[in-house]
Design a protein around this motif. Structure first.
Motif, PDB file in Angstrom:
ATOM      1  N   GLU A 134      -3.786  61.427   5.415  1.00 32.61           N
ATOM      2  CA  GLU A 134      -3.766  62.441   4.359  1.00 32.61           C
ATOM      3  C   GLU A 134      -2.621  62.247   3.376  1.00 32.61           C
ATOM      4  OE1 GLU A 134      -3.668  66.137   6.438  1.00 32.61           O
ATOM      5  OE2 GLU A 134      -5.724  65.949   7.193  1.00 32.61           O
ATOM      6  N   ASP A 135      -1.578  61.522   3.787  1.00 34.87           N
ATOM      7  CA  ASP A 135      -0.431  61.269   2.913  1.00 34.87           C
ATOM      8  C   ASP A 135      -0.530  59.934   2.179  1.00 34.87           C
ATOM      9  OD1 ASP A 135       0.853  63.679   3.677  1.00 34.87           O
ATOM     10  OD2 ASP A 135       1.551  62.730   5.521  1.00 34.87           O
ATOM     11  N   GLY A 136      -1.657  59.259   2.326  1.00 39.04           N
ATOM     12  CA  GLY A 136      -1.848  57.998   1.628  1.00 39.04           C
ATOM     13  C   GLY A 136      -1.304  56.777   2.346  1.00 39.04           C
ATOM     14  N   ASN A 137      -0.905  56.941   3.614  1.00 40.39           N
ATOM     15  CA  ASN A 137      -0.372  55.815   4.383  1.00 40.39           C
ATOM     16  C   ASN A 137      -1.498  54.978   4.986  1.00 40.39           C
ATOM     17  OD1 ASN A 137       2.457  56.703   4.156  1.00 40.39           O
ATOM     18  ND2 ASN A 137       1.813  58.371   5.496  1.00 40.39           N
ATOM     19  N   GLU A 138      -1.348  53.657   4.950  1.00 45.48           N
ATOM     20  CA  GLU A 138      -2.304  52.767   5.609  1.00 45.48           C
ATOM     21  C   GLU A 138      -1.926  52.670   7.082  1.00 45.48           C
ATOM     22  OE1 GLU A 138      -2.436  49.056   3.516  1.00 45.48           O
ATOM     23  OE2 GLU A 138      -3.443  49.941   1.780  1.00 45.48           O
ATOM     24  N   VAL A 139      -2.866  53.024   7.969  1.00 46.13           N
ATOM     25  CA  VAL A 139      -2.521  53.194   9.380  1.00 46.13           C
ATOM     26  C   VAL A 139      -3.567  52.558  10.293  1.00 46.13           C
ATOM     27  CG1 VAL A 139      -1.238  55.336   8.988  1.00 46.13           C
ATOM     28  CG2 VAL A 139      -3.704  55.433   9.455  1.00 46.13           C
ATOM     29  N   VAL A 140      -3.129  52.295  11.515  1.00 49.26           N
ATOM     30  CA  VAL A 140      -3.999  51.917  12.627  1.00 49.26           C
ATOM     31  C   VAL A 140      -3.947  53.067  13.627  1.00 49.26           C
ATOM     32  CG1 VAL A 140      -4.398  50.261  14.484  1.00 49.26           C
ATOM     33  CG2 VAL A 140      -3.527  49.468  12.276  1.00 49.26           C
ATOM     34  N   ILE A 141      -5.089  53.378  14.238  1.00 43.97           N
ATOM     35  CA  ILE A 141      -5.189  54.543  15.123  1.00 43.97           C
ATOM     36  C   ILE A 141      -5.070  54.116  16.576  1.00 43.97           C
ATOM     37  CG2 ILE A 141      -6.686  56.415  15.903  1.00 43.97           C
ATOM     38  CD1 ILE A 141      -8.048  56.186  13.092  1.00 43.97           C
ATOM     39  N   HIS A 142      -4.096  54.695  17.291  1.00 42.01           N
ATOM     40  CA  HIS A 142      -4.023  54.533  18.749  1.00 42.01           C
ATOM     41  C   HIS A 142      -4.958  55.563  19.366  1.00 42.01           C
ATOM     42  CE1 HIS A 142      -1.802  54.988  22.763  1.00 42.01           C
ATOM     43  NE2 HIS A 142      -2.302  53.763  22.747  1.00 42.01           N
ATOM     44  N   SER A 143      -5.918  55.093  20.154  1.00 41.95           N
ATOM     45  CA  SER A 143      -7.026  55.967  20.544  1.00 41.95           C
ATOM     46  C   SER A 143      -6.789  56.783  21.807  1.00 41.95           C
ATOM     47  CB  SER A 143      -8.296  55.126  20.724  1.00 41.95           C
ATOM     48  OG  SER A 143      -8.139  54.188  21.762  1.00 41.95           O
ATOM     49  N   VAL A 144      -5.634  56.633  22.457  1.00 40.46           N
ATOM     50  CA  VAL A 144      -5.345  57.420  23.660  1.00 40.46           C
ATOM     51  C   VAL A 144      -4.708  58.736  23.240  1.00 40.46           C
ATOM     52  CG1 VAL A 144      -4.157  57.510  25.875  1.00 40.46           C
ATOM     53  CG2 VAL A 144      -5.038  55.326  25.023  1.00 40.46           C
ATOM     54  N   VAL A 145      -5.400  59.826  23.465  1.00 31.67           N
ATOM     55  CA  VAL A 145      -4.911  61.150  23.082  1.00 31.67           C
ATOM     56  C   VAL A 145      -4.313  61.816  24.310  1.00 31.67           C
ATOM     57  CG1 VAL A 145      -5.540  63.388  22.122  1.00 31.67           C
ATOM     58  CG2 VAL A 145      -6.681  61.311  21.304  1.00 31.67           C
ATOM     59  N   ASP A 146      -3.090  62.284  24.178  1.00 26.92           N
ATOM     60  CA  ASP A 146      -2.349  62.847  25.310  1.00 26.92           C
ATOM     61  C   ASP A 146      -1.968  64.286  24.993  1.00 26.92           C
ATOM     62  OD1 ASP A 146      -0.974  63.204  27.622  1.00 26.92           O
ATOM     63  OD2 ASP A 146       0.656  61.827  27.173  1.00 26.92           O
ATOM     64  N   PRO A 147      -2.896  65.219  25.130  1.00 26.39           N
ATOM     65  CA  PRO A 147      -2.609  66.613  24.802  1.00 26.39           C
ATOM     66  C   PRO A 147      -1.647  67.236  25.798  1.00 26.39           C
ATOM     67  CG  PRO A 147      -4.734  66.468  25.853  1.00 26.39           C
ATOM     68  CD  PRO A 147      -4.254  65.047  25.678  1.00 26.39           C
ATOM     69  N   ARG A 148      -0.883  68.209  25.343  1.00 26.31           N
ATOM     70  CA  ARG A 148       0.075  68.879  26.221  1.00 26.31           C
ATOM     71  C   ARG A 148      -0.610  69.706  27.305  1.00 26.31           C
ATOM     72  NH1 ARG A 148       4.473  71.334  21.857  1.00 26.31           N
ATOM     73  NH2 ARG A 148       5.222  69.331  21.038  1.00 26.31           N
ATOM     74  N   ASP A 149      -1.831  70.175  27.007  1.00 21.37           N
ATOM     75  CA  ASP A 149      -2.493  71.098  27.928  1.00 21.37           C
ATOM     76  C   ASP A 149      -3.615  70.440  28.733  1.00 21.37           C
ATOM     77  OD1 ASP A 149      -4.075  70.629  25.777  1.00 21.37           O
ATOM     78  OD2 ASP A 149      -4.673  72.719  25.475  1.00 21.37           O
ATOM     79  N   GLY A 150      -3.644  69.135  28.807  1.00 22.88           N
ATOM     80  CA  GLY A 150      -4.719  68.486  29.542  1.00 22.88           C
ATOM     81  C   GLY A 150      -4.394  67.048  29.860  1.00 22.88           C
ATOM     82  N   LYS A 151      -5.330  66.345  30.530  1.00 20.39           N
ATOM     83  CA  LYS A 151      -5.087  64.955  30.889  1.00 20.39           C
ATOM     84  C   LYS A 151      -5.406  64.045  29.709  1.00 20.39           C
ATOM     85  CE  LYS A 151      -9.693  64.134  32.842  1.00 20.39           C
ATOM     86  NZ  LYS A 151     -10.446  63.705  34.043  1.00 20.39           N
ATOM     87  N   PRO A 152      -4.761  62.878  29.639  1.00 22.90           N
ATOM     88  CA  PRO A 152      -5.034  61.948  28.541  1.00 22.90           C
ATOM     89  C   PRO A 152      -6.484  61.488  28.551  1.00 22.90           C
ATOM     90  CG  PRO A 152      -3.028  61.334  29.718  1.00 22.90           C
ATOM     91  CD  PRO A 152      -3.692  62.398  30.527  1.00 22.90           C
ATOM     92  N   SER A 153      -7.015  61.270  27.372  1.00 31.58           N
ATOM     93  CA  SER A 153      -8.357  60.705  27.239  1.00 31.58           C
ATOM     94  C   SER A 153      -8.364  59.832  25.994  1.00 31.58           C
ATOM     95  CB  SER A 153      -9.409  61.812  27.108  1.00 31.58           C
ATOM     96  OG  SER A 153      -9.209  62.534  25.905  1.00 31.58           O
ATOM     97  N   ILE A 154      -9.406  59.049  25.839  1.00 29.52           N
ATOM     98  CA  ILE A 154      -9.494  58.256  24.624  1.00 29.52           C
ATOM     99  C   ILE A 154     -10.568  58.831  23.722  1.00 29.52           C
ATOM    100  CG2 ILE A 154      -8.689  56.197  25.811  1.00 29.52           C
ATOM    101  CD1 ILE A 154     -11.476  55.105  25.724  1.00 29.52           C
ATOM    102  N   LEU A 155     -10.482  58.498  22.454  1.00 30.25           N
ATOM    103  CA  LEU A 155     -11.498  58.946  21.518  1.00 30.25           C
ATOM    104  C   LEU A 155     -12.876  58.580  22.058  1.00 30.25           C
ATOM    105  CD1 LEU A 155      -9.941  57.856  18.088  1.00 30.25           C
ATOM    106  CD2 LEU A 155      -9.854  60.113  19.163  1.00 30.25           C
TER     107      LEU A 155
END
Length: 313
Positions: free
Chosen positions: A73-94
């Motif tokens: 959203e800020d115009g940065n060129e990025v690569v996405i790390h697909s492992v999501v580690d929420p504070r309220d649950g176990k890690p999962s991937i997209l």
């Protein structure tokens, strides 16, 4: 927005659950950002999702795609790390709990973004987060290899295997690869393998480590190819997960068997830096527009690909 989704689970005919069409754009969420996807790459995980591995019917429809690169959203060129580690649950991937990258836009935590290496194209950058990151961790964290050691990479042609050949050669290992296909063996040598052998062939000598992503079809060969106290690193089982255990050989020769899954955010950053400062570049089999994603899925399911299949958005 246009997206590629899993709408039904079918273990025998996974592509019957693949749907290409319009989906709602992601809603905003605190601490997350919307990335406009430029390119996304296909993984076996996407096929496994369609077979019902790591997901249940109540999670469908689910936009597929673990890997992606784009603009935040800020115009940065990025690569996405697909492992999501929420504070309220176990890690999962997209694609397990959150919609994936096979869409015009994807919502991800801001902390999951890594600057895109300027030296890489969008298509190359989109290959890094899963297969290439998996190969990076297998080699540099779990294999125990030192420069000059010999590594056997089973199943040359797959995304992880091709990544491992390139990374291992760049790191100074002696690289051997296997494949049933004469063409893929020749291409493995072109990529940097010092030698390539037919699957199951007797090797000139035992190796220090084996990278195993194939499973049942190559497991016995992997075990028999290791020197005493050598290491097998496993990150997949595309041919099946229930091979003979070979337990007698494993304990008698004191072999190490190590599981390896994906990689951390810091490892993805390190992999991106490695691409910036070396001539290491992801191996791409083919590039297709997202609207032709079904062709890419069919190519992967039939085992025809050598390297990564990438979708442009």
């Amino acid at each position: 927005m246009f997206a590629v989704s899993a709408v039904r689970i079918d273990s025998k005919d996974p592509l019957s659950g693949l749907e290409l069409g319009e989906r709602e754009e992601p809603a905003s969420r605190a601490g997350w950002t919307t990335v406009t996807v430029k390119a996304a790459s296909l993984n076996h995980h996407d096929l496994w999702t369609l077979r019902g591995v790591g997901i249940t019917e109540d999670k469908l429809p689910m936009i597929l795609g673990c890997d992606g690169a784009g603009v935040d959203e800020d115009g940065n060129e990025v690569v996405i790390h697909s492992v999501v580690d929420p504070r309220d649950g176990k890690p999962s991937i997209l694609t397990e709990a959150y919609n994936g990258t096979f869409a015009q836009k994807v919502l991800v935590p801001k902390a999951n973004l890594v600057p895109k290496p300027a030296a890489l194209s969008w298509e190359q950058a989109a290959c890094l987060p899963t297969a290439w990151l998996t190969a990076y961790r297998m080699l540099f964290r779990n294999s125990g290899l030192k420069p000059g050691d010999t590594v056997l990479i089973q199943g040359a042609g797959g995304g992880v295997a091709t990544a491992a050949i390139v990374l291992a050669r760049a790191a100074g290992f002696r690289v051997w690869a296997t494949s049933r296909s004469e063409e893929k063996r020749a291409r493995a040598v072109e990529l940097g393998a010092h030698a390539a052998f037919e699957s199951g062939a007797r090797l000139p000598e035992r190796v220090d480590a084996v990278l195993e992503t194939v499973g049942a079809a190559t497991w016995s060969h992997s075990v028999k190819s290791l020197r005493p106290e050598g290491t097998i690193v496993i990150s997949g089982a595309t041919s099946g997960a229930m091979p003979p255990a070979e337990l007698t050989r494993i304990f008698f020769l004191q072999l190490r068997v190590i599981g390896s899954t994906m990689g951390s955010l810091d490892e993805l950053k390190a992999l991106a830096r490695m691409c910036e400062v070396t001539d290491v570049r992801p191996v791409i089999d083919s590039v297709l527009p997202l609207a032709e994603a079904r062709t890419g899925f069919e190519r992967m399911e039939q085992g025809e690909a050598f390297g990564k299949i990438v979708f442009t958005v």
